[in-house]
Write an enzyme that holds these catalytic residues in place. Sequence first.
Site, PDB file in Angstrom:
ATOM      1  N   ASN A   1       8.944   6.247  -2.419  1.00  0.00           N
ATOM      2  CA  ASN A   1       8.141   6.566  -3.614  1.00  0.00           C
ATOM      3  C   ASN A   1       7.712   8.025  -3.616  1.00  0.00           C
ATOM      4  O   ASN A   1       7.713   8.679  -4.668  1.00  0.00           O
ATOM      5  CB  ASN A   1       6.925   5.647  -3.710  1.00  0.00           C
ATOM      6  CG  ASN A   1       7.282   4.306  -4.305  1.00  0.00           C
ATOM      7  OD1 ASN A   1       7.529   4.195  -5.505  1.00  0.00           O
ATOM      8  ND2 ASN A   1       7.352   3.285  -3.460  1.00  0.00           N
TER       9      ASN A   1
ATOM     10  N   MET B   1      -0.618   2.305   4.019  1.00  0.00           N
ATOM     11  CA  MET B   1      -0.862   0.958   4.528  1.00  0.00           C
ATOM     12  C   MET B   1      -2.200   0.825   5.260  1.00  0.00           C
ATOM     13  O   MET B   1      -2.386  -0.105   6.053  1.00  0.00           O
ATOM     14  CB  MET B   1       0.299   0.516   5.427  1.00  0.00           C
ATOM     15  CG  MET B   1       1.659   0.510   4.723  1.00  0.00           C
ATOM     16  SD  MET B   1       1.711  -0.408   3.153  1.00  0.00           S
ATOM     17  CE  MET B   1       1.775  -2.078   3.790  1.00  0.00           C
TER      18      MET B   1
ATOM     19  N   HIS C   1       1.529  -1.026  -5.766  1.00  0.00           N
ATOM     20  CA  HIS C   1       1.506  -2.273  -5.002  1.00  0.00           C
ATOM     21  C   HIS C   1       2.700  -3.113  -5.425  1.00  0.00           C
ATOM     22  O   HIS C   1       2.980  -3.236  -6.622  1.00  0.00           O
ATOM     23  CB  HIS C   1       0.192  -3.014  -5.273  1.00  0.00           C
ATOM     24  CG  HIS C   1       0.041  -4.259  -4.454  1.00  0.00           C
ATOM     25  ND1 HIS C   1      -0.289  -4.229  -3.116  1.00  0.00           N
ATOM     26  CD2 HIS C   1       0.204  -5.566  -4.766  1.00  0.00           C
ATOM     27  CE1 HIS C   1      -0.328  -5.468  -2.649  1.00  0.00           C
ATOM     28  NE2 HIS C   1      -0.030  -6.300  -3.632  1.00  0.00           N
TER      29      HIS C   1
HETATM   30  C1  GAR Z   1       6.279   0.080  -1.612  1.00  0.00           C
HETATM   31  O1  GAR Z   1       7.000  -1.061  -2.006  1.00  0.00           O
HETATM   32  C2  GAR Z   1       4.830  -0.062  -1.994  1.00  0.00           C
HETATM   33  O2  GAR Z   1       4.644  -0.784  -3.191  1.00  0.00           O
HETATM   34  C3  GAR Z   1       4.284  -0.813  -0.824  1.00  0.00           C
HETATM   35  O3  GAR Z   1       4.927  -0.268   0.287  1.00  0.00           O
HETATM   36  C4  GAR Z   1       6.224   0.180  -0.087  1.00  0.00           C
HETATM   37  C5  GAR Z   1       6.388   1.605   0.396  1.00  0.00           C
HETATM   38  O4  GAR Z   1       7.711   2.044   0.226  1.00  0.00           O
HETATM   39  N1  GAR Z   1       2.862  -0.652  -0.745  1.00  0.00           N
HETATM   40  C6  GAR Z   1       2.054  -1.577  -0.241  1.00  0.00           C
HETATM   41  O5  GAR Z   1       2.453  -2.625   0.217  1.00  0.00           O
HETATM   42  C7  GAR Z   1       0.584  -1.215  -0.286  1.00  0.00           C
HETATM   43  N2  GAR Z   1      -0.203  -2.267   0.279  1.00  0.00           N
HETATM   44  P1  GAR Z   1       8.077   3.591   0.414  1.00  0.00           P
HETATM   45  O6  GAR Z   1       7.467   4.063   1.720  1.00  0.00           O
HETATM   46  O7  GAR Z   1       9.575   3.617   0.480  1.00  0.00           O
HETATM   47  O8  GAR Z   1       7.529   4.349  -0.770  1.00  0.00           O
END
Ligand code: GAR
Length: 195
Positions: free
Chosen positions: A14, A90, A109
């Site tokens: 992201n 996280m 999320h």
């Molecule tokens: C994403 O899917 C985000 O929505 C989730 O972690 C992933 C991170 O992916 N976030 C959570 O679970 C927040 N509690 P990335 O590191 O590839 O962006």
Amino acid sequence: PLRLGVMASGSGSNFEAIVAAIAAQRLHAQVRVMICNNPKARVFERADRWHIPAVLHNHRQVPSREALDTQIVQTLHDHQVECVIMAGWMRIVTPVLIHAFPNAILNIHPSLLPSFKGIHAVEQALAAGVKIAGCTVHRVVPAVDSGEILAQAAVPVMPEDTPETLQARIHLQEHRIYPQAIASIIPEFRPTPSA
Ligand code: GAR
């Protein structure tokens, strides 16, 4: 451009989608700093590749959530950040961070909130047997995964889905809606020209 600070804990896809949207001039912003709590996270390689300053705030080396957030606020201020983007962050954040950036912190999320708050949201959705899953961009308030919803996208759940295949389908939508949601709040940071 809106001065962003991005907080990430893991892969950073992201983070990279936001940086790429800026590079493609789909988002009038700049990422001033990337903050990560995990020294082994892949997001550091992505920040390097895009030449974005990266700062480690290892939660294992501070005594409390508030102490971690105090360090993070300092780094965000040092880099003159206006708006904070939690992108796969996280750790639970505290009022120390939230009150330093009123109304100006976003989170993504991997569920259609208010369903499946907290950790393992994708596994929760599979366990519940829902046929539609998705992702949500929302403002950060002290209650976890509960602030104003700014954007959502839905994806189908397939019978053969595993957490990994469903997460991958959700990720594609996250990468699309997060830059759009950030763009949608830019006017809040810029005074409207007077007549
Ligand atoms: C994403 O899917 C985000 O929505 C989730 O972690 C992933 C991170 O992916 N976030 C959570 O679970 C927040 N509690 P990335 O590191 O590839 O962006």
